[in-house]
Design a protein around this motif. Sequence first.
Motif, PDB file in Angstrom:
ATOM      1  N   ILE A  82       0.959  -0.988  -0.049  1.00 47.95           N
ATOM      2  CA  ILE A  82       0.067   0.501   0.279  1.00 47.95           C
ATOM      3  C   ILE A  82       0.672   1.226   0.094  1.00 47.95           C
ATOM      4  N   HIS A 134      -6.627  -5.862  -4.908  1.00 51.16           N
ATOM      5  CA  HIS A 134      -5.981  -5.177  -3.616  1.00 51.16           C
ATOM      6  C   HIS A 134      -5.942  -4.287  -4.016  1.00 51.16           C
ATOM      7  N   ASN A 138      -6.949  -0.870  -2.269  1.00 53.65           N
ATOM      8  CA  ASN A 138      -5.337   0.237  -1.284  1.00 53.65           C
ATOM      9  C   ASN A 138      -5.972   1.736  -1.303  1.00 53.65           C
ATOM     10  N   GLN A 152      -6.754  -0.342   6.820  1.00 54.78           N
ATOM     11  CA  GLN A 152      -7.696  -1.569   5.676  1.00 54.78           C
ATOM     12  C   GLN A 152      -8.558  -2.188   6.481  1.00 54.78           C
ATOM     13  N   GLU A 158     -11.006  -8.526   2.985  1.00 53.76           N
ATOM     14  CA  GLU A 158     -10.038  -7.881   2.064  1.00 53.76           C
ATOM     15  C   GLU A 158      -9.977  -8.611   1.117  1.00 53.76           C
TER      16      GLU A 158
END
Length: 268
Positions: A82, A134, A138, A152, A158
């Motif tokens: 990230i 992902h 992010n 997160q 996720e």
Amino acid sequence: VEKKYGDVQSKCLIYVEQGYTGFSDWDDIGQEFDDKIYPVADQFIPDSISFNSDFLDIDGNDKIILIYYDVGVDQVGGMVIITDLLDEGSINAYNELNPSDAQPFIKKDVLYLNTALLSDFDKNYATIAHEFQHLVSNHLKIHQSDGGVFTQFDLWIEEGLAESAADIYCKEKDKANNFIRSKNLDVLHNSGDIANGEGFIYWNQKIENYALSYLFFQYLRIHSNLGLDFYRHIQQQEVRNYQAVENLFVDSGFLFEDLLLNTVKANN
């Protein structure tokens, strides 16, 4: 690394560790990303945000970088980082807040893909779709954050979203042979760990966790009556735990524990 794919018109740039010979059809992989995988991300972006927003392209080149190399971890097909997506001010703020985890200034949209695991095209493509989701997730978290401070989703959320992105791609690629669905159902039907109580809310980095989060998200999508927009509605939530799911079922009167119990009942 060596550049293997990418030009002015492409949506990705592919770089490969020198000496890697597992794949040779890099043009095919690049075209598959450009034509089939890249559009999947639009299913996960809230309506209020344009797919081509600047914050979804941190370096302004309208390209995603795919780097193939041996990441040194056997269980990981790919990953994103990230902090790669932070601008200089945000990475400095992050490093001040997290001095023991200081990160370099990258400012690139990168998918890191593990050559040690991605030995066939189906697994490779599904992993790219999974990791690309992902990356998008992010970007959205950073967009909702304050400088270097961001939170997160719980891991099961996720990974449920990422497996769902791979599922959408695989369904479009081959409706009769969905790699992600087949892989996860095989785990669900044959895992002794699940029979002994392995779940997904407490994440143990096992393949069973991925399979169960995938199953739960498919149940939620079907019963939300939102279709594929279900994922977009999850992504626009600013809470990061189970409430991100529960909030979408308020009008139906279901609490999170009801959704969990109903999923178990439906699959027994």
